[in-house]
Design a protein around this motif. Structure first.
Motif, short mmCIF file in Angstrom:
data_model
loop_
_atom_site.label_atom_id
_atom_site.label_comp_id
_atom_site.label_asym_id
_atom_site.label_seq_id
_atom_site.Cartn_x
_atom_site.Cartn_y
_atom_site.Cartn_z
N VAL A 215 -3.56 6.03 0.11
CA VAL A 215 -2.46 6.75 0.76
C VAL A 215 -2.67 6.78 2.27
O VAL A 215 -1.70 6.72 3.04
CB VAL A 215 -2.35 8.17 0.17
N LEU A 218 -1.28 3.70 3.62
CA LEU A 218 0.18 3.78 3.73
C LEU A 218 0.58 4.59 4.95
O LEU A 218 1.53 4.24 5.67
CB LEU A 218 0.75 4.40 2.46
N THR A 240 5.45 -1.29 2.28
CA THR A 240 5.50 -0.17 1.31
C THR A 240 5.21 -0.65 -0.11
O THR A 240 4.44 -0.03 -0.85
CB THR A 240 6.89 0.49 1.37
N CYS A 244 1.85 0.53 -2.02
CA CYS A 244 2.04 1.35 -3.22
C CYS A 244 1.44 0.67 -4.45
O CYS A 244 0.85 1.33 -5.32
CB CYS A 244 3.53 1.63 -3.42
N THR A 245 1.62 -0.64 -4.55
CA THR A 245 1.03 -1.38 -5.68
C THR A 245 -0.49 -1.26 -5.67
O THR A 245 -1.12 -1.01 -6.72
CB THR A 245 1.44 -2.86 -5.62
#
Length: 524
Positions: A215, A218, A240, A244-245
């Motif tokens: 996170v 990200l 993104t 996220c994957t």
């Protein structure tokens, strides 16, 4: 006990790949060495792939220049190979120097050596982190020299990779070393101090590795997109999706490994508890965790050891005083067993050898003991089979009682049947000596007699004296079994078929009695 016990024997350390508890030292070393090397190698390759994917597609930075691509093509394989050699091969070799005692037969390590062995997973994890931290600095400097615009993104992605790889490395290292940890924790007590990373810190470490690090990546991508001028909507979408994957995959991997690390010790205790519930007290659990979970495993072993000792004492107690008496004492509500007893109607059987003194003078002590054991074996077998209590061994005689301490409405029939079968067996199985059997029924006081520090369970009353006197007369009676007629009448009153096996045999005057006693003998 079937599937649970079989599963626990096949995978005592939570996984079959770790082998059995009794595997040899050489087999243990080879197994752990191969497993540890393979898992750490896969972990490092996994981390390198994550860094490559994130750095290429998940960081909104300018595309790498030709010079940057060439530099990475040379530096990345070189550093990965160097990292594998140092981190995996050299690291595991150094670890096994600290664990040499565990792969030697009959090794007796000191507490300090055991504690050092339990710190090996943390030590190997720190080596992995050090290698990746060094790589973070080197690749950040490389990017700063060749393409400064990618320096920040490179440093952040390699740094996040270092955190993820370190977390996974700790899990796989601790998993691989479970058989050795079990040997280091062989003397572990439930109340002993923790010898590893506790469950709480371990959960926080795994949250950082599986959730916080991805996170954060990200978050960094978003910050770079806001501060840069070249990020397009398509780039942000790709960033993104990729991050996220990766967050989902790494989170799932870390959670799965963490769950197995936490659940495996609990499952081992659960399976062992099920075996204890089925009556198997010889079960124990391999203690391979240095945290609170290891304390749980060790506490279970201590509990079962206490149960085994309690069961052994209860068995010995029952052998000395009779299992019924032992059960009654154990079921007492008070902390102390009261002296005295209760008055009840019971049947008493007395059996005594005939000619044992003469037999002892013509046979060796070993032969006498062998004969007595055969005699007592028959008596105990039959009294137990007829739900009676062998109350006393009196030299070469035995006193048994029916209807105490456990009440039995048909005590008279049980005593008569026992005496009849016992006499027949003694004549066949102990033919070198004879035995007289006397049976009487009446009121007795059954309870504990003696001192509160030392007492015994016994029965006192006229029925006991009558059975003893009848035994003396039975020695001179055909069949050598004599019962007071009152015992047969008591069996008849309950319409018991055993009464039909006995017939009246007139009156006999018992020693010490003024009035004669009506007696009965077996019909056959």
């Amino acid at each position: 006990m079937g599937r649970t016990a079989s599963r626990r024997r096949r995978a005592p350390f939570g996984a079959r790949v770790l082998g059995s508890r009794d595997q040899g030292p050489h087999q243990l070393r080879v197994r752990v060495q191969l497993l540890l090397t393979a898992l750490l190698l896969v972990t490092n390759v996994f981390g390198a792939l994550i860094v490559f994917v994130v750095n290429m597609w998940a960081i909104p930075s300018p595309d790498p220049t030709r010079e940057m691509v060439i530099a990475l093509a040379i530096a990345v394989p070189t550093y990965v190979v160097l990292g594998v050699v140092v981190g995996v091969l050299a690291g595991t070799a150094g670890a096994f120097r600290a664990l040499r005692w565990a792969t030697q037969p009959d090794a007796d390590p000191t507490p300090a050596v055991r504690a050092r062995a339990l710190r090996v997973p943390l030590w190997l994890t720190l080596i992995q982190f050090g290698i990746w931290a060094t790589g973070t600095v080197l690749f950040t400097v490389l990017a700063s020299v060749i393409q400064p615009a990618r320096a920040l993104g490179t440093g952040l992605t390699v740094g996040i990779g270092a955190i993820v790889v370190s977390g996974v490395a700790y899990l796989v290292t601790e998993f691989s070393l479970r058989p050795i940890a079990a040997r280091a924790l062989a003397d572990r007590r439930a109340g002993g101090r923790l010898r590893g990373v506790g469950v709480g810190p371990r959960m926080m470490l795994f949250w950082i590795t599986g959730s916080a690090a991805p996170v954060t990546g990200l978050l960094i991508a978003g910050v770079l997109a806001l501060t840069g001028t070249e990020a397009t909507l398509e780039q942000l979408a790709i960033v993104t999706i990729v991050l996220c994957t990766i967050a989902l995959l790494t989170g799932a991997l870390i959670t799965t490994l963490n769950t197995r690390a936490v659940v495996a010790p609990i499952l081992s205790v659960r399976d062992a508890l099920q075996e204890v519930e089925r009556g198997d007290l010889d079960v124990d659990v391999a203690v391979y965790d240095g945290t609170e979970l290891g304390q749980l495993q060790s506490g279970f072993n201590s509990m079962v050891a206490g149960l085994r000792e309690r069961e052994r004492i209860r068995d010995l107690f029952g052998r000395h005083v009779g299992h019924e008496v032992a059960a009654a004492a154990a079921a007492a509500d008070t902390g102390t067993i009261p002296l005295g007893g209760q008055t009840l109607t019971a049947s008493v059987l007395f059996v005594d050898l005939v000619g044992s003194t003469a037999y002892a003078t013509t046979h060796t002590p070993a032969e006498v003991v062998a004969m007595l054991n055969r005699f007592f074996g028959v008596v105990v077998d039959e009294v137990t089979a007829h739900h009676g209590l062998v109350n006393k061994f009196l030299g070469d005689a035995v006193l048994a009682v029916f209807g105490a301490p456990v009440e039995a409405p048909d005590h008279a029939a049980l005593a008569l049947s026992c005496g009849r079968v016992m006499a027949r067996r003694l004549a066949a199985e102990v033919p070198e000596v004879g035995a007289g059997v006397g049976i009487a029924t009446g009121q007795v006081v059954a309870g504990n007699v003696g001192h509160e520090q030392r007492f015994e369970y016994t029965v006192i009353g006229d029925a006991v004296n009558s059975a003893s006197r009848l035994t003396d007369l039975a020695k001179e009676t055909p069949g050598r079994v004599l019962a007071a007629l009152d015992t047969v009448v008591a069996a008849e009153l309950r319409a018991d078929a055993e009464a039909g096996h006995w017939v009246t045999a007139g009156e006999r005057r018992l020693r010490g009695r003024s009035a004669p006693t009506r007696v009965a003998v077996p019909r056959d």
